[in-house]
Design an enzyme around this catalytic site. Structure first.
Site, PDB file in Angstrom:
ATOM      1  N   ARG A  69      42.671   5.989 137.877  1.00 49.67           N
ATOM      2  CA  ARG A  69      44.051   5.670 137.506  1.00 49.67           C
ATOM      3  C   ARG A  69      44.834   6.890 137.034  1.00 49.67           C
ATOM      4  O   ARG A  69      46.048   6.922 137.104  1.00 49.67           O
ATOM      5  CB  ARG A  69      44.054   4.621 136.386  1.00 49.67           C
ATOM      6  CG  ARG A  69      43.826   3.233 136.897  1.00 49.67           C
ATOM      7  CD  ARG A  69      43.370   2.324 135.807  1.00 49.67           C
ATOM      8  NE  ARG A  69      42.143   2.845 135.196  1.00 49.67           N
ATOM      9  CZ  ARG A  69      41.280   2.102 134.516  1.00 49.67           C
ATOM     10  NH1 ARG A  69      41.516   0.837 134.344  1.00 49.67           N
ATOM     11  NH2 ARG A  69      40.192   2.631 133.998  1.00 49.67           N
ATOM     12  N   LYS A 176      25.087   0.778 135.664  1.00 52.36           N
ATOM     13  CA  LYS A 176      24.767  -0.164 134.599  1.00 52.36           C
ATOM     14  C   LYS A 176      26.041  -0.426 133.778  1.00 52.36           C
ATOM     15  O   LYS A 176      26.889   0.451 133.744  1.00 52.36           O
ATOM     16  CB  LYS A 176      23.658   0.507 133.820  1.00 52.36           C
ATOM     17  CG  LYS A 176      23.511   0.173 132.410  1.00 52.36           C
ATOM     18  CD  LYS A 176      22.418   0.936 131.746  1.00 52.36           C
ATOM     19  CE  LYS A 176      22.287   0.341 130.391  1.00 52.36           C
ATOM     20  NZ  LYS A 176      22.775   1.094 129.302  1.00 52.36           N
ATOM     21  N   GLU A 244      15.846   6.832 119.705  1.00 47.43           N
ATOM     22  CA  GLU A 244      16.733   8.004 119.644  1.00 47.43           C
ATOM     23  C   GLU A 244      17.202   8.213 118.217  1.00 47.43           C
ATOM     24  O   GLU A 244      17.228   7.268 117.421  1.00 47.43           O
ATOM     25  CB  GLU A 244      17.959   7.860 120.552  1.00 47.43           C
ATOM     26  CG  GLU A 244      18.015   6.616 121.360  1.00 47.43           C
ATOM     27  CD  GLU A 244      19.223   6.504 122.242  1.00 47.43           C
ATOM     28  OE1 GLU A 244      19.630   7.502 122.835  1.00 47.43           O
ATOM     29  OE2 GLU A 244      19.749   5.395 122.322  1.00 47.43           O
ATOM     30  N   HIS A 268      15.856  -0.062 131.223  1.00 44.97           N
ATOM     31  CA  HIS A 268      14.997   1.113 131.044  1.00 44.97           C
ATOM     32  C   HIS A 268      13.573   0.754 130.591  1.00 44.97           C
ATOM     33  O   HIS A 268      12.593   1.243 131.147  1.00 44.97           O
ATOM     34  CB  HIS A 268      15.608   2.077 130.030  1.00 44.97           C
ATOM     35  CG  HIS A 268      17.052   2.404 130.311  1.00 44.97           C
ATOM     36  ND1 HIS A 268      17.562   2.482 131.586  1.00 44.97           N
ATOM     37  CD2 HIS A 268      18.091   2.685 129.478  1.00 44.97           C
ATOM     38  CE1 HIS A 268      18.847   2.788 131.518  1.00 44.97           C
ATOM     39  NE2 HIS A 268      19.191   2.907 130.259  1.00 44.97           N
ATOM     40  N   LYS A 368      18.269   2.870 117.725  1.00 44.11           N
ATOM     41  CA  LYS A 368      19.096   4.039 117.412  1.00 44.11           C
ATOM     42  C   LYS A 368      18.881   4.416 115.947  1.00 44.11           C
ATOM     43  O   LYS A 368      18.463   3.605 115.133  1.00 44.11           O
ATOM     44  CB  LYS A 368      20.566   3.710 117.664  1.00 44.11           C
ATOM     45  CG  LYS A 368      20.857   3.433 119.138  1.00 44.11           C
ATOM     46  CD  LYS A 368      22.253   3.834 119.528  1.00 44.11           C
ATOM     47  CE  LYS A 368      22.555   3.530 120.983  1.00 44.11           C
ATOM     48  NZ  LYS A 368      22.138   4.585 121.907  1.00 44.11           N
TER      49      LYS A 368
HETATM   50  C1  BG6 Z   1      21.828   4.408 128.199  1.00 44.01           C
HETATM   51  C2  BG6 Z   1      22.228   3.592 126.992  1.00 44.01           C
HETATM   52  O1  BG6 Z   1      21.643   3.580 129.319  1.00 44.01           O
HETATM   53  O2  BG6 Z   1      20.613   5.086 127.925  1.00 44.01           O
HETATM   54  C3  BG6 Z   1      22.369   4.486 125.769  1.00 44.01           C
HETATM   55  O3  BG6 Z   1      23.456   2.932 127.255  1.00 44.01           O
HETATM   56  C4  BG6 Z   1      21.127   5.292 125.556  1.00 44.01           C
HETATM   57  O4  BG6 Z   1      22.680   3.714 124.619  1.00 44.01           O
HETATM   58  C5  BG6 Z   1      20.701   5.994 126.835  1.00 44.01           C
HETATM   59  O5  BG6 Z   1      21.403   6.254 124.555  1.00 44.01           O
HETATM   60  C6  BG6 Z   1      19.349   6.640 126.689  1.00 44.01           C
HETATM   61  O6  BG6 Z   1      19.098   7.420 127.817  1.00 44.01           O
HETATM   62  P1  BG6 Z   1      18.225   8.736 127.708  1.00 44.01           P
HETATM   63  O7  BG6 Z   1      18.132   9.232 129.108  1.00 44.01           O
HETATM   64  O8  BG6 Z   1      18.957   9.667 126.779  1.00 44.01           O
HETATM   65  O9  BG6 Z   1      16.920   8.286 127.134  1.00 44.01           O
END
Ligand code: BG6
Length: 518
Positions: A69, A176, A244, A268, A368
């Site tokens: 956009r 996603k 993370e 994942h 997190k």
């Molecule tokens: C994403 C999530 O799909 O994957 C995030 O939306 C997450 O919240 C991320 O931080 C983690 O990916 P990676 O590759 O950093 O482990």
């Protein structure tokens, strides 16, 4: 992925033993990126396309059109990307290579949900395909908000832009999130499949772009050593951790509606689970691999409400300190509801009800604001059946762990007991380590390279089939439903800690413990 090549590594000569890249450039095509001016494009897509260009894996006859956009023209788009690549490239950008690429990049301004955008795109594509002699094959990348996916597919269909014919392919990469529950994932699949054939749809999960994740299959099926032990006779339990240290940051808008379960588990974590638990496929052909993964998801024992209460844990962080940085309460983060009931941590115990895995618990956790970023799979083997050392003070007899380190460490380690040198028999846990970087050097990819290249060559092995996405949601749906109906006692873990105490209790009740996140 299906193009497996082999090379023999001599440990003493590892740097020269790096597998020769025998891949050929992808066939001529045009890449259309919906969301061309967005974050994903500048942070990951363009840097990976640059890496593909630098590796000689893009065709000579190639072009890119960004659709978005924002008010830009081709020149402005090229200038912006040329600035942004400096910040997001994973390697030193070579001017000549960048020029070759950027001269093939175009921009079209338009709304994703309006037909005129697609009429204009059609005309633009005709022009650009002639200039770059790309033929008519196209890859449409949906890098927009998920709410646009059905409409974009519908309008591409209406304007006849997804029709394939001899020598002309049209494929769509869908980012996603793929739905927010089983019902919405089914609806999304239905709407995509009303316009496209299944073999035109490439549902992406960036975990499958990670070398260490792809290596799970190679490790299991290209080695004779571990597979005989890979079952309930020898395996005590499996732990899958993807945690993370970052918090919600500025993604409150999306994350507060999603939560850790939707954000990480059906995609994942289930990729890691299915690759760990699947049977050997009959080949590395897409459907052979995806069918085996689907069987694992089908075999996961569905949780009753009571089992959701006893076998799952949800958590939300309160303020704390991570690596010296103050983290606010999740509920005080930007764009998050101050009374939010959204979980930022999930742990669960699942069982895969088949002959191989009956009785072996799979413990999964993700969250997190934990002390560190760490993704790993721990296979814990049963202890030796008969303890020779019974009655002797030898120290502790620990079970053997095989750890597949996904990130940030990338490698595989095996923990076992060894005798401490000395006259008395004393045991100590020791570790045998394989580190990816030591053998193969530092990887400089974003993880998207393989996925984009695979899509261009028509290899869907590393992408999700419709049933894979739905089966994932089917497993987590009972959790989503129960959690919506029962109030959570949040916040229940401090940022920087290992998560809620209930997650530790989940394993302690079974006489086990999580591997520490150190
Ligand atoms: C994403 C999530 O799909 O994957 C995030 O939306 C997450 O919240 C991320 O931080 C983690 O990916 P990676 O590759 O950093 O482990």
């Amino acid at each position: 992925m299906s193009q497996l090549t082999q090379s023999v590594c001599q440990p003493e000569n590892t740097q020269q033993a790096i597998t020769q890249n025998q891949s050929k450039p992808a066939p001529p095509c045009t890449l259309v990126i919906f969301g061309g001016a967005g974050d994903l494009t500048k942070r990951l897509l363009i840097p990976s396309i640059y890496n593909l260009q630098a590796a000689g894996l893009l065709p000579e006859n190639f072009a890119i059109i960004g659709v978005a956009r924002a008010d830009k023209n081709d020149e402005q788009f090229r200038a912006d990307l040329s600035e942004e690549i400096k910040a997001f490239a994973t390697t030193q950008v070579e001017e000549t290579i960048w020029k070759q690429l950027i001269n093939k990049v175009y921009y079209l301004r338009g709304n994703f949900d309006e037909a005129p955008t697609y009429e204009a795109l059609k005309l633009r594509l005709d022009e650009i395909e002639k200039i770059h002699n790309t033929g008519k094959s196209r890859l449409y990348y949906l890098a927009t908000g998920a709410e646009y996916f059905p409409k974009i597919a519908e309008l591409l269909g209406q304007t006849d832009m997804v029709k394939q014919e001899e020598g002309v392919w049209r494929r769509v990469i869908v980012e996603k999130p793929f739905g927010t529950d089983l019902q919405s994932a089914e609806a999304l699949n239905r709407s995509l499949l009303s316009v496209l054939e299944e073999n035109q749809i490439y549902r992406i999960d960036h975990y499958l772009g990670k070398e260490t994740v792809q290596n799970i299959l190679v490790f299991r099926f290209a080695n004779g050593l571990f597979e005989p032990l890979w079952n309930n006779k020898y395996v005590d339990s499996v732990q899958i951790t993807v945690v993370e240290s970052v918090g919600v940051e500025n993604r409150g808008n999306y994350y507060d509606k999603s939560g850790a379960l939707r954000d990480m588990v059906p995609n994942h974590l289930f990729q890691l689970l299915t690759m760990t638990a699947m049977e050997p496929p009959t080949s590395f052909q897409p459907d052979a691999v995806r069918s085996e993964k689907a069987k694992v998801l089908q075999a996961i024992h569905p949780l009753t409400d009571e089992q959701v209460r006893t076998q799952t844990v949800r958590g939300q962080y309160s303020s704390g300190v991570i690596k010296g940085k103050e983290i606010p309460d999740y509920r005080n983060s930007p764009k998050v509801n101050p009374q939010s009931e959204t979980e930022t941590f999930v742990a669960m115990k699942l069982f895969v009800d088949n002959w191989r895995w009956a009785g072996v618990p799979f413990y999964l956790r993700t969250g997190k604001c934990l002390p560190k970023k760490r993704s790993e799979i721990v296979i814990t083997f049963k202890k030796a059946p008969f303890s020779l050392f019974r009655g002797e003070d030898v120290g502790s007899l620990e079970p053997n762990n095989l750890i597949l380190h996904i990130q940030p460490e990338e490698g595989i380690s095996l923990q076992f007991g060894a005798k401490i040198p000395g006259p008395k028999v004393m045991l100590s846990g020791v570790e045998m380590d394989f580190n990816y970087h030591d053998y193969f050097g530092q990887s400089s990819s974003t993880g998207y390279e393989t996925l984009i290249y695979d899509c261009m060559i028509g290899d869907a092995t590393l992408f999700q089939r419709a049933d894979n996405t739905e089966l994932g949601w089917k497993v987590v749906d009972p959790m989503l439903k129960l959690w919506q109906s029962e109030k959570a006692d949040f916040p229940n873990y401090v940022a920087g800690s290992n998560g809620p105490a209930a997650a530790d209790e989940l394993l302690a009740r079974d006489g086990r413990a999580w591997r520490q996140i150190k």
